[in-house]
Design an enzyme around this catalytic site. Structure first.
Site, PDB file in Angstrom:
ATOM      1  N   ASP A 237      33.847 -70.108 -66.355  1.00 49.33           N
ATOM      2  CA  ASP A 237      34.153 -71.082 -67.392  1.00 49.33           C
ATOM      3  C   ASP A 237      33.683 -72.463 -66.939  1.00 49.33           C
ATOM      4  O   ASP A 237      33.394 -72.688 -65.758  1.00 49.33           O
ATOM      5  CB  ASP A 237      35.665 -71.085 -67.644  1.00 49.33           C
ATOM      6  CG  ASP A 237      36.064 -71.760 -68.948  1.00 49.33           C
ATOM      7  OD1 ASP A 237      35.161 -72.060 -69.761  1.00 49.33           O
ATOM      8  OD2 ASP A 237      37.265 -71.982 -69.153  1.00 49.33           O
TER       9      ASP A 237
ATOM     10  N   GLU B 186      28.719 -75.337 -67.970  1.00 45.23           N
ATOM     11  CA  GLU B 186      27.523 -75.874 -68.648  1.00 45.23           C
ATOM     12  C   GLU B 186      26.651 -76.746 -67.726  1.00 45.23           C
ATOM     13  O   GLU B 186      25.433 -76.770 -67.976  1.00 45.23           O
ATOM     14  CB  GLU B 186      27.936 -76.667 -69.881  1.00 45.23           C
ATOM     15  CG  GLU B 186      28.496 -75.826 -71.013  1.00 45.23           C
ATOM     16  CD  GLU B 186      29.866 -75.245 -70.699  1.00 45.23           C
ATOM     17  OE1 GLU B 186      30.144 -74.115 -71.144  1.00 45.23           O
ATOM     18  OE2 GLU B 186      30.644 -75.904 -69.992  1.00 45.23           O
TER      19      GLU B 186
ATOM     20  N   ASP C 257      35.387 -71.480 -77.018  1.00 46.26           N
ATOM     21  CA  ASP C 257      36.580 -71.882 -77.770  1.00 46.26           C
ATOM     22  C   ASP C 257      36.344 -71.887 -79.277  1.00 46.26           C
ATOM     23  O   ASP C 257      36.263 -72.936 -79.927  1.00 46.26           O
ATOM     24  CB  ASP C 257      37.035 -73.271 -77.309  1.00 46.26           C
ATOM     25  CG  ASP C 257      37.351 -73.303 -75.826  1.00 46.26           C
ATOM     26  OD1 ASP C 257      37.499 -72.226 -75.225  1.00 46.26           O
ATOM     27  OD2 ASP C 257      37.420 -74.406 -75.260  1.00 46.26           O
TER      28      ASP C 257
END
Length: 788
Positions: free
Chosen positions: A443, A446, A522
């Site tokens: 998670d 990026e 999300d």
């Protein structure tokens, strides 16, 4: 100083009223100062185009064309993939490629064309290059699929990276798909799409773009053929698409257009032509075979941010057991960490985590751990200290550590573009395995760094190794998560060599499938979020990532019982079937939505478990052929325009058509059928395609149709493998593939081929082998006889 950013800073600190808010303000200003000092200012530029061709040098698989201002290299590989690179760019080095490039095709011919141009003639495509640098891709029959106009560069006068632009034209009937995980798809409408992996910072819906996984990969589907095009550069950029129009203007077609603009990197391109299956086979041979998940990862996963502790996990698992609901994995989010620090455990909440994991595994439930890349910048933190000892963390242009703000507070970031750092990070998973975890979800990769304003990521001037070549975050950003996935996957292969690693990621780039899969991130709770969930899975599959899925129920908010159930029913037919919710969202256990939803969810869970052998077969076929588990309806008939425009249903492998309910209050829905006979798997009702039919979709189920003649491997009542056969139409035959898999390990089981045919008034099934057709080694259940 930007006055608006100053106002934002004051507002963040005032509203947050906490240390974290102040940290995000400092981080934003730090990032701005780093880029001001570390990035070259954009000064005067000069535009450049190729100019006329002046010389040609034939070579293996193609050759080199020298223009007055640049050089074009063209090579056709033995797998039929066409590569071209401007300014003499070669295919390597590339983060997208798996190993070395395929060998050039020795049969390819480079020959003169009309008007001073040249053509490269290969088995699956012909490439025509005009004297001024337009590149045209044609089918073997001479139909134009794509025409790239001469490219244009803008070079800094004082040197440095050039940005570039490439305009292309496609057939008027063509439709665009791909570009990674896009919420507005799967078919990409007119508009501009950014190529920069981005955490939107909020729950997203169909209107949000870009998201966590962007890829410069387009699947273009037209009447003449399908082609995949990949612009191999990881820099920031945009793709602007405009669909064509047939009969526009004075009876003439208007071509579809694509404009790619990149802020740097090489202008190099791969194109694959053929059927969708052939295109993705070539793509997988180029970018790598998808990782094979263990069988348990193809079951049902339950996750939540905020389980609270061991007793809450036990309570949830007991709830599944007591109600007879299948469960295969439980995921622990960042709240199980000690102070949100990666590779730690909160001993107050989880004092005996290995014991808990062992108890759950005995009941067939695995534990999966979240893993974030950010490391708390705190001497005494073992991960920070060991990383500092090997100089693992990203530095800025002046050599200082780049610090950002993530969940643990001030944090530093490993440079996963360095093989040495990947080896160090991969070894850290030993702690996770010792805690009893069997799988890992990456998670915040990026990478995300919280900021009060500006981009929520690292400074663009941050320095990266880039496998020894050196560069900055402008080039490394989009491949950061890909390299993190590689570090985790390779580390687990070393630490637990007998088990197939289970890794899936929020972010990634081309080639992510080599190391695992992805999930939606999300996604917003709501009917638009449900629709976006399907778009993401279909889009990623067409980019070569076959294993993915959404947060069932949406990440935020509290879904209505109907929305939750429809999402749950969809998720039960997607590769990654996981319920999940944020810290502040409503519960996601099926029994929280009332007895009716519970019973309907039970049916979906039982059916998913029954289909696990089919999902395992699809996983093996994806590894061998690149074909996604979840396929658009046009997969087998891309020339069918009605199927090309259908976005609310999908094929699960070759055998099943799944038509989820994506709108509230619906108890029937229209389904666009491919050619052939289809059976409703619950009622047995028969439908004939091609065409549109109206099917029942009561709250208890979503429509699932089986293709006549299909042979599916399923789990029988005793847990053994059985063959479920749907009767072929009279006078026709059918068949299917089965890959028997023990569930883990590295054996390469044989692909078994079965054929179904009529003998008198009954359907018989045989296994094809070298000695002909023999009896199948599994029980056979034939369905659909009455409707055949």
């Amino acid at each position: 100083m930007d006055g608006r950013d100053l106002v934002r800073s004051v507002m963040v600190v005032g509203s947050a009223g906490a240390a974290q808010g102040l940290r995000t303000v400092r981080a934003a200003w730090r990032r701005r100062r780093a880029d001001a000092a570390g990035l070259p200012p954009r000064g005067a530029e000069r535009a450049r185009v190729p100019g006329p061709v002046q010389a040609v040098e034939p070579g293996p698989g193609g050759g080199i064309l020298r223009f007055s201002r640049t050089t074009l290299r063209i090579t056709v590989a033995v797998n039929g993939a066409v590569f071209w690179g401007w300014d003499g760019a070669e295919a390597e080095p590339s983060y997208a490629l798996a190993g070395r490039c395929p060998e050039p095709d020795p049969r390819v011919v480079l020959e003169p064309d009309k008007d001073g141009g040249w053509r490269v003639v290969a088995e699956r495509a012909t490439v025509v290059v005009s004297r001024h640098g337009a590149v045209e891709v044609l089918t073997p029959g001479g139909v134009t699929l794509r025409r790239d106009l001469p490219p244009r560069w803008w070079e800094p006068v004082d040197g440095g990276r050039a940005r570039w632009m490439q305009r292309s034209e496609v057939a008027a009937d063509a439709r665009f798909f791909g570009l990674g995980g896009r919420a507005s798809g799967p078919r990409l409408r007119d508009g501009t799409y950014r190529l920069w992996n981005t955490d939107p910072g909020h729950a997203f819906g169909p209107g949000d773009d870009p998201l966590y996984i962007t890829m410069p990969v387009q699947m273009v589907v037209a009447d003449a053929a399908t082609h995949l095009v990949f612009h191999d550069t990881s820099w920031d950029g945009t793709v602007t698409l405009r669909e064509g129009e047939e009969g526009a203007g004075s009876g003439h077609d208007r071509a579809g257009t694509c404009e790619v603009r990149m802020e740097g990197g090489p202008l190099r391109c791969w194109v694959m032509v053929g059927t969708p299956a052939r295109v993705l086979l070539a793509w997988a041979s180029l970018t790598g075979a998808p990782a094979l998940p263990p069988a348990w990862a193809l079951g049902h996963h339950h996750a939540r941010w905020g389980f609270g502790g061991e007793q809450e996990v036990r309570r949830i698992v007991s709830g599944y057991v007591e109600r007879g609901l299948p469960l295969d994995a439980v995921h622990l989010d960042i709240d199980h960490y000690d102070g949100h620090q990666v590779f730690t455990v909160d001993q107050d909440r989880f004092p005996k985590l290995p014991q808990l994991a062992d108890e759950l595994r005995r009941d067939g439930v695995r534990l999966v751990s979240i893993v974030d890349p950010a490391v708390k910048a705190d001497p005494g933190n073992s991960v920070y200290d060991s990383g500092s000892a090997v100089d693992a963390f990203v530095r800025d242009a002046s050599g200082r550590l780049v610090e950002g703000v993530v969940w643990p507070g001030e944090a530093v970031f490993p440079d996963f573009t360095d093989a040495r750092v990947r080896e160090w990070w991969g070894g850290l998973y030993e702690e996770r395995l010792a805690q009893g975890f069997a799988g890992f979800w990456h998670d915040m990769n990026e990478p995300t760094s919280f900021a009060a304003f500006g981009e929520s990521t690292l400074p663009r001037s941050a320095r990266h190794a880039l496998e020894g070549r050196g560069g900055d975050h402008r080039e490394a950003h989009n491949v950061y998560a890909l390299c993190m996935a590689r570090a985790g996957y390779e580390g687990l292969r070393e630490l637990a060599p007998q088990e197939r690693p289970f890794v899936f990621s929020r972010s990634g780039w081309v080639g992510l499938q080599r190391y695992g899969g992805a999930w939606s991130g999300d996604v917003a709770t709501g009917w638009p979020g449900l629709r976006a969930s399907l778009s993401l899975v279909l889009g990623l599959g067409l980019c070569g990532v076959p294993y993915s899925g959404p947060d069932v129920g949406g990440f935020d908010g509290s879904p209505s019982p109907e929305l939750y159930l429809r999402w749950f029913q969809l998720g039960s037919y997607l590769p990654l079937f996981r319920t999940h919710a944020s810290l502040r969202a409503g519960r996601r256990e099926p029994w929280e939505f009332g007895p009716e939803v519970l019973e309907h969810a039970r049916v979906a869970l039982v059916e998913r478990r029954r289909l696990v052998p089919y999902f395992l077969t699809l996983a093996h076929l994806a590894r061998r052929t690149g074909a996604p588990y979840v396929r658009p309806l046009w997969w087998g008939a891309p020339e069918d325009r009605a199927l090309r425009d259908c976005e609310d249903a999908f094929l699960l492998g070759d055998c099943l058509l799944v038509a989820p309910v994506l709108d509230p209050g619906a108890d029937r829905r229209a389904v666009q059928l491919p050619r052939g006979r289809w059976y409703d798997t619950v009622t047995g009702q028969v439908y004939e395609g091609p065409g549109q039919v109206l099917v029942d979709a009561p709250l208890s189920r979503i429509p699932v149709l089986a293709r006549a003649g299909s042979v599916l491997p399923v789990r029988g009542a005793e847990g053994d493998l059985e063959l479920e056969v749907w009767a072929p139409a009279r006078g026709r035959t059918g068949g299917g593939l089965v890959v028997p898999d023990a569930g883990d390990g590295w054996d390469e089981p044989e692909v078994e081929r079965y054929v179904a045919r009529w003998e008198g008034r009954r359907v018989v099934v045989g296994r094809e082998g070298e000695d002909g057709v023999g009896e199948p080694p599994y029980p056979v259940r034939v369905r659909g006889i009455a409707g055949a």
